[in-house]
Each structure stands twice: as C-alpha cells, then as structure tokens.
Design a protein around this motif. Structure first.
Motif, PDB file in Angstrom:
ATOM      1  N   ALA A  83       4.890   6.463  -3.195  1.00 30.63           N
ATOM      2  CA  ALA A  83       4.687   5.624  -1.521  1.00 30.63           C
ATOM      3  C   ALA A  83       4.756   4.479  -1.322  1.00 30.63           C
ATOM      4  O   ALA A  83       5.226   3.430  -0.627  1.00 30.63           O
ATOM      5  CB  ALA A  83       3.854   6.236  -0.631  1.00 30.63           C
ATOM      6  N   LEU A  84       4.090   3.501  -2.276  1.00 32.47           N
ATOM      7  CA  LEU A  84       3.792   1.968  -2.079  1.00 32.47           C
ATOM      8  C   LEU A  84       4.829   1.516  -3.072  1.00 32.47           C
ATOM      9  O   LEU A  84       5.259   0.694  -2.635  1.00 32.47           O
ATOM     10  CB  LEU A  84       2.767   1.748  -2.989  1.00 32.47           C
ATOM     11  N   ILE A  85       5.731   2.024  -4.031  1.00 31.70           N
ATOM     12  CA  ILE A  85       6.692   1.466  -4.405  1.00 31.70           C
ATOM     13  C   ILE A  85       7.825   1.261  -3.382  1.00 31.70           C
ATOM     14  O   ILE A  85       8.989   0.784  -3.717  1.00 31.70           O
ATOM     15  CB  ILE A  85       6.660   2.636  -5.954  1.00 31.70           C
ATOM     16  N   TYR A  86       8.201   2.891  -2.856  1.00 34.50           N
ATOM     17  CA  TYR A  86       8.979   3.233  -1.648  1.00 34.50           C
ATOM     18  C   TYR A  86       9.168   1.930  -0.977  1.00 34.50           C
ATOM     19  O   TYR A  86      10.294   1.600  -0.422  1.00 34.50           O
ATOM     20  CB  TYR A  86       9.806   4.166  -1.544  1.00 34.50           C
ATOM     21  N   ARG A  87       7.752   1.863  -0.250  1.00 33.21           N
ATOM     22  CA  ARG A  87       7.328   0.784   1.239  1.00 33.21           C
ATOM     23  C   ARG A  87       7.642  -0.679   0.070  1.00 33.21           C
ATOM     24  O   ARG A  87       8.518  -1.688   0.865  1.00 33.21           O
ATOM     25  CB  ARG A  87       6.529   0.820   1.320  1.00 33.21           C
ATOM     26  N   THR A  88       7.480  -1.552  -1.354  1.00 29.37           N
ATOM     27  CA  THR A  88       7.819  -2.120  -0.913  1.00 29.37           C
ATOM     28  C   THR A  88       8.813  -3.026  -1.548  1.00 29.37           C
ATOM     29  O   THR A  88       9.856  -3.944  -1.024  1.00 29.37           O
ATOM     30  CB  THR A  88       6.861  -2.501  -2.624  1.00 29.37           C
ATOM     31  N   ARG A  89      10.308  -1.824  -2.597  1.00 29.19           N
ATOM     32  CA  ARG A  89      11.574  -1.745  -2.550  1.00 29.19           C
ATOM     33  C   ARG A  89      11.831  -1.978  -0.964  1.00 29.19           C
ATOM     34  O   ARG A  89      13.060  -3.108  -0.603  1.00 29.19           O
ATOM     35  CB  ARG A  89      12.008  -0.850  -3.183  1.00 29.19           C
ATOM     36  N   ARG A  90      11.524  -1.095  -0.169  1.00 32.35           N
ATOM     37  CA  ARG A  90      12.589  -1.374   1.313  1.00 32.35           C
ATOM     38  C   ARG A  90      12.566  -2.767   1.525  1.00 32.35           C
ATOM     39  O   ARG A  90      12.895  -3.600   2.553  1.00 32.35           O
ATOM     40  CB  ARG A  90      11.753  -0.355   2.190  1.00 32.35           C
TER      41      ARG A  90
END
Length: 302
Positions: A239-246
């Motif tokens: 979830a952290l990786i997805y949020r950072t990419r967005r």
C-alpha cells in the motif's frame, strides 16, 4: 523541476518517512502475531501426536514410565495407560474433590482418591466427575470408593501447578501431589509426586462418577490465522509503494501542466485575420466637369 528531483523530494519528505516507520511497525506486529499463532499450532500438533501415540496403547507397569515416585512425567509419556494392583484409601480424610472442573458445559468436581499399590507406591487417582449442588459449592452425593483389592487401569497425567488459595475441607484447587500430601492422613507408602492417574477401568467394576471425556486432538484454526497475519504484513508495504507512486505521478503531471501554461503566456497572441497591408484610400479631387454636371442637375430640379 525534473522527474528525478520530484522523486527525491517525495522519498525524503517527512510524510513519507513517517509512513515508512508506521509500515515497519505494523508489518513487524503482524509477523509477530503470525509466529505466535504458528507456535500455538505446533504446540497443539505435538500434543495431538502424543495423544494419538499413547491414548489407546497397551497398558504398561507404572515403573516403566515413572522409575521412581519422585520422577516427573515426561511430555512424550502423557496419557500413557498403566496397570496397577492394590487398593484405594477408604479413610474419610482420603476422599478429596477438585473444584471448578467442567463436563458438558456444567461446573462440578473431580473425585480424587489415593490408590496404594502392592509395592507401597501411592498414586492419586481421579475416579470421575461429580456435579455440584446448584449454587452451593459442594459436590452432590457420589458413588462410594470401592473397598478391597482391585486392579485398575489409569492414564498418567502430569501434576498440576500449585494454587495458593483457601479451600474448604475435603476440597482442593488442583491435583498437585506435594501439596495434597499434607492433607492426607499418615501413610506408609511413597506418594508419586510428578503425576496422577485418570481412571480408565476398575476390576472388579462397580459404580463410579462420570468418566472424564477423551482429550481434544483438533488443531484449531491457528495455522490459517498465521498465514493471514503474514499476508497482512505484506499488505502495508504494498500500500505504501502504491501510494508513493501515485503521489509522484500526480506531482509530475501537475508540473507538466504548469510548464505548458507558462509557455502560452509568453507567446504572441494568434489572430485569424489577414495581416497583408492594405492600400490607403485616398480621396480624388473633384474636377471641373463634375462640378458643371452637378450644377446642371440642380438647375433642372429647380
């Protein structure tokens, strides 16, 4: 601002650092809970393996399992059946009841009686379960302890821990032989201190309290719970990786739109009109002939 600088700004921001710390803590907690559930699964599996190996085995002499009365019952020998020959202690002080024991959802007592073997060894034996008298913490009338010589088969269980609580006369809180030894009348035998017996059969047979249920061998849901916690541990980093990419994508798109607007403001305005120079309209001086024609027209009208 370049994409590399945007990436650096997002990754080293305070918000991202706090998010990484929270993810590490949450994942570590989930991993720990998963190992805790897995440990419970392993414990139940080991207990079930011992029960399957010993519960229905052929009875053996007591000395084969406990070489001396002071010996502790090994975990791998739990539920081992043993055959004893001797007699119960029928003295009134020998009859004890173990408090707060359940059977089929009801709370009652275990009937606990010392049994002395022919070689002088004494083993505490649970003969069965007895119901309580409603709200009164007393056992109902139970079958009497058989007299005379008998051969019994019991399954050995480890001694329970000591509970330092006040108890009514004739009752105990746990099956702890060293503690119970002080409640029994003087006897010549040596009390087994590391185990007690769960009665399986008496010969000759007679009335006895309700037999205790067979041990539970189910493993429960602990293994599936362990995997669920470990999956949760993977969810937080994902979830952290997805949020950072967005976040990085949104910043890049916003900066690209701002650059386009700035370029449009500095460029000359576009028109759709023809920019070719037009010829200036010059008025031609009126000639004498034109003036004469005008005068003739005015004369006719007049």
């Amino acid at each position: 601002m370049t994409r590399r600088s945007t990436l650096r700004r997002v990754l080293v921001s305070r918000e991202t650092l706090f998010a990484v710390l929270a993810v590490l803590l949450a994942s570590a907690l989930c991993i720990g809970l998963g190992f805790w559930q897995f440990g419970r699964f392993e414990h139940k599996r080991d207990v079930a393996d011992v029960i399957h190996a010993n519960f229905d085995a052929e009875p053996v002499p007591l000395q084969d399992v406990l070489p001396s009365p002071e010996s502790a019952l090994a975990p791998e020998d739990d539920w081992t059946p043993v055959t004893l020959r001797g007699s119960y202690c029928t003295d009134a002080q020998c009859l004890l009841y173990v408090r707060n024991r359940q059977l089929d959802g009801q709370v009652g007592f275990w009937q606990l009686v010392p049994y002395r073997t022919e070689d002088g060894t004494t083993l505490l034996v649970v003969r069965g379960w007895v119901n309580s008298q409603g709200d009164v913490s007393e056992p109902v009338s139970a079958p009497p302890v058989p007299e005379g010589e008998q051969e019994i088969t019991v399954r050995l269980r480890p001694a329970e821990p000591t509970l330092d609580r006040e108890i009514p006369p004739g009752q105990v809180h746990s099956v702890n032989p060293p503690q119970i030894d002080g409640l029994l009348p003087e006897h010549d035998g040596t009390l087994v201190r590391g185990a007690y017996g769960d009665l399986e059969a008496e010969d000759p047979s007679g009335p006895r309290p309700a037999a205790l249920p067979d041990p539970e061998t189910g493993l429960g849901p602990h293994l599936s719970y362990a995997f669920q916690w470990w999956i949760f541990a993977l969810f937080f980093p994902a979830a952290l990786i997805y949020r950072t990419r967005r976040t990085i994508q949104d910043l890049n798109e916003g900066e690209g739109a701002s650059a386009d607007d700035t370029a449009d403001e500095g460029a000359p305005a576009r028109t759709t009109t023809d920019h070719r120079p037009r010829r200036a309209a010059h008025s031609r001086p009126r000639g004498q002939d034109e003036e004469e024609e005008d005068a003739l027209i005015d004369h006719r009208d007049g």
